[in-house]
Motif scaffolding. Structure first.
Motif, PDB file in Angstrom:
ATOM      1  N   ARG A 128      10.117  -2.433   9.100  1.00  0.00           N
ATOM      2  CA  ARG A 128       9.213  -2.133  10.229  1.00  0.00           C
ATOM      3  C   ARG A 128       9.037  -3.397  11.062  1.00  0.00           C
ATOM      4  O   ARG A 128       8.772  -4.476  10.509  1.00  0.00           O
ATOM      5  CB  ARG A 128       7.852  -1.668   9.727  1.00  0.00           C
ATOM      6  N   ASP A 147       9.332  -0.653   4.181  1.00  0.00           N
ATOM      7  CA  ASP A 147       8.927   0.617   3.561  1.00  0.00           C
ATOM      8  C   ASP A 147       9.936   1.039   2.497  1.00  0.00           C
ATOM      9  O   ASP A 147      11.148   1.127   2.771  1.00  0.00           O
ATOM     10  CB  ASP A 147       8.843   1.720   4.621  1.00  0.00           C
ATOM     11  N   ARG A 159       4.576   0.695   0.989  1.00  0.00           N
ATOM     12  CA  ARG A 159       4.779  -0.241   2.110  1.00  0.00           C
ATOM     13  C   ARG A 159       4.500  -1.662   1.628  1.00  0.00           C
ATOM     14  O   ARG A 159       3.400  -1.968   1.169  1.00  0.00           O
ATOM     15  CB  ARG A 159       3.849   0.137   3.265  1.00  0.00           C
ATOM     16  N   ALA A 188       6.497  -5.066   7.957  1.00  0.00           N
ATOM     17  CA  ALA A 188       6.491  -4.482   6.611  1.00  0.00           C
ATOM     18  C   ALA A 188       7.881  -3.988   6.243  1.00  0.00           C
ATOM     19  O   ALA A 188       8.773  -3.884   7.093  1.00  0.00           O
ATOM     20  CB  ALA A 188       5.504  -3.313   6.552  1.00  0.00           C
ATOM     21  N   ALA A 213      15.638   1.121   1.838  1.00  0.00           N
ATOM     22  CA  ALA A 213      14.358   0.765   2.450  1.00  0.00           C
ATOM     23  C   ALA A 213      14.522   0.732   3.967  1.00  0.00           C
ATOM     24  O   ALA A 213      15.652   0.742   4.480  1.00  0.00           O
ATOM     25  CB  ALA A 213      13.927  -0.612   1.941  1.00  0.00           C
ATOM     26  N   ILE A 235      11.682   0.977  13.684  1.00  0.00           N
ATOM     27  CA  ILE A 235      12.100   0.790  12.303  1.00  0.00           C
ATOM     28  C   ILE A 235      13.614   0.604  12.262  1.00  0.00           C
ATOM     29  O   ILE A 235      14.356   1.220  13.029  1.00  0.00           O
ATOM     30  CB  ILE A 235      11.656   1.945  11.383  1.00  0.00           C
ATOM     31  N   GLU A 253       0.816  -1.218   0.000  1.00  0.00           N
ATOM     32  CA  GLU A 253       0.000   0.000   0.000  1.00  0.00           C
ATOM     33  C   GLU A 253       0.846   1.262   0.000  1.00  0.00           C
ATOM     34  O   GLU A 253       2.007   1.251   0.405  1.00  0.00           O
ATOM     35  CB  GLU A 253      -0.976  -0.010   1.188  1.00  0.00           C
ATOM     36  N   GLU A 254       0.209   2.354  -0.446  1.00  0.00           N
ATOM     37  CA  GLU A 254       0.880   3.654  -0.478  1.00  0.00           C
ATOM     38  C   GLU A 254       1.183   4.113   0.950  1.00  0.00           C
ATOM     39  O   GLU A 254       0.385   3.877   1.867  1.00  0.00           O
ATOM     40  CB  GLU A 254      -0.031   4.707  -1.123  1.00  0.00           C
ATOM     41  N   ILE A 255       2.305   4.783   1.124  1.00  0.00           N
ATOM     42  CA  ILE A 255       2.600   5.406   2.412  1.00  0.00           C
ATOM     43  C   ILE A 255       2.104   6.852   2.333  1.00  0.00           C
ATOM     44  O   ILE A 255       2.460   7.575   1.400  1.00  0.00           O
ATOM     45  CB  ILE A 255       4.109   5.381   2.724  1.00  0.00           C
TER      46      ILE A 255
END
Ligand SMILES: Cc1cc2nc3c(=O)[nH]c(=O)nc-3n(C[C@H](O)[C@H](O)[C@H](O)COP(=O)(O)OP(=O)(O)OC[C@H]3O[C@@H](n4cnc5c(N)ncnc54)[C@H](O)[C@@H]3O)c2cc1C
Length: 340
Positions: free
Chosen positions: A187, A226, A78, A224, A184, A196, A66-68
């Motif tokens: 998470r 990122d 993400r 995740a 990157a 992170i 998904e978009e951050i």
């Protein structure tokens, strides 16, 4: 295969309870998460890893990409820890905005394995050193203090950078090489909440504790990965050199990403796989490229800087020249410079 117990929680908190209280790092843990199982189960069958309990995380719902932020595409992406490698590589946003990552994932394993393997599991896959897999030989990574069979044995696939007297194994992932170049972040959820980990700090060099692969604690779960907004979509590539055209680990691989100002390099990222215990980056080699014209001479000089301290073992000195040529070729491809 040894007996083990098995749980399959359906939420992150329950999964964390399953590993709570374990000391040390994840590599040493007696209770292990299992995701796609493509690495861990092989290692258990070979008696290389002997967890007492498996916590199956496949039902945690961490499989989204998904978009951050809400910026509609320029805030980064993400990647869920449980998204499959294939789904990640073929995601349209990954292909368009992070083509180097898509290419790196698709250079790894086989279609069947990529359908099963997850992003979190890819980061924590273990070395392919023959001696690590062979329980009849010494290996400081498998059994600390027993010695390193590869140092005096067959070491064709082993490290040329960052190795120690205790271990010359390399990290086998393709995906991680691109993630290192992209900077990157990983998470993680654990008993103290979320944290992170910058990609450069996630994997470690062997030193005198080669049995520890990463800085992830034994009671932490990757949720995740990122990706930052900058994906180097215009000028990047992933080049993998291997013994067979498919279904083989990298002898040397290069993720090359450039920001260009006409024919001049503004900034450069270079990460190498197959050469060290972690994806290898060298700030001096990247600095060597900045502000220079994109030419084969510039690329060759950066390769020389990066490999200045490289050290071959009895069977793998060829990797130094191979890495030099691969760096030049990858940078030429990223910059759109013709390469003979
Ligand atoms: C024949 C073969 C060829 C291959 N070739 C390549 C190749 O060329 N290039 C390449 O890059 N890879 C290659 N692979 C490796 C493959 O990519 C990995 O096996 C895969 O990515 C691991 O993912 P998984 O989900 O199956 O992990 P699992 O096997 O389930 O787990 C691996 C490790 O990660 C831990 N783990 C998993 N998810 C999490 C999480 N979310 N949080 C914390 N810990 C977690 C587990 O506890 C375990 O220690 C190959 C594998 C095979 C079997």
């Amino acid at each position: 295969m040894r007996a083990f117990s098995y749980d399959r929680p359906d939420n992150v908190d329950a999964a964390l309870r399953g590993v709570a209280g374990q000391p040390g790092t994840t590599t040493e843990a007696a209770v292990k998460f299992v995701a796609g199982g493509t690495n861990l189960l092989d290692l258990m069958k070979a008696d290389v890893m002997r967890p007492e309990r498996l916590v199956d995380i496949s039902r945690l719902g961490l499989d989204r990409i998904e978009e951050i932020g809400d910026s509609g595409g320029d805030g980064g992406l993400r990647l869920g820890a449980l998204a499959r490698n294939a789904d990640t590589a073929y995601d349209e946003r990954v292909q368009t905005r992070y083509p180097m990552l898509s290419k790196a994932i698709l250079a790894g394993a086989s279609a069947q394995l990529r359908n099963m393997a997850t992003n979190g599991g890819n980061l924590l896959q273990r070395t392919r050193c023959y001696y690590f897999y062979d329980t009849g030989t010494p290996c400081n990574k498998r059994e600390p203090g027993t010695g390193c069979g590869a140092l005096t044995g067959v070491n064709r696939i082993h490290a040329i950078l960052g190795a120690s007297d205790h271990c010359i194994a390399v990290h086998p992932s393709d995906m991680c090489v691109a993630l290192a170049a992209l900077e990157a972040v990983v998470r993680v959820s654990g008993p103290k909440g979320e944290r992170i980990i910058p990609f450069a700090d996630f994997h470690r060099l062997p030193g005198d504790t080669p049995h520890i692969d990463s800085t992830l604690a034994a009671d932490e779960l990757i949720t995740a990965i990122d990706l930052p907004a900058e994906g180097f979509a215009k000028h990047s590539t992933y080049l993998k050199v291997r013994d067979r055209a498919s279904y083989a680990f990298a002898l040397v691989s290069v993720a090359a990403a450039l920001e260009m100002d006409g024919q001049t390099i503004r900034t450069a990222r270079l990460a190498l796989g197959g050469v060290a215990h972690k994806p290898w980056r060298d700030p001096a080699a990247e600095a060597e490229l900045a502000g220079k014209p994109a030419s084969l001479e510039t690329f060759a000089e950066a390769a020389r800087v990066l490999l200045h301290d490289a050290k071959g073992q009895s069977h793998n000195a060829f990797k130094i020249g191979l890495a030099e040529r691969a760096i030049v070729r990858a940078l030429a491809e990223a910059a759109g410079v013709e390469h003979p």
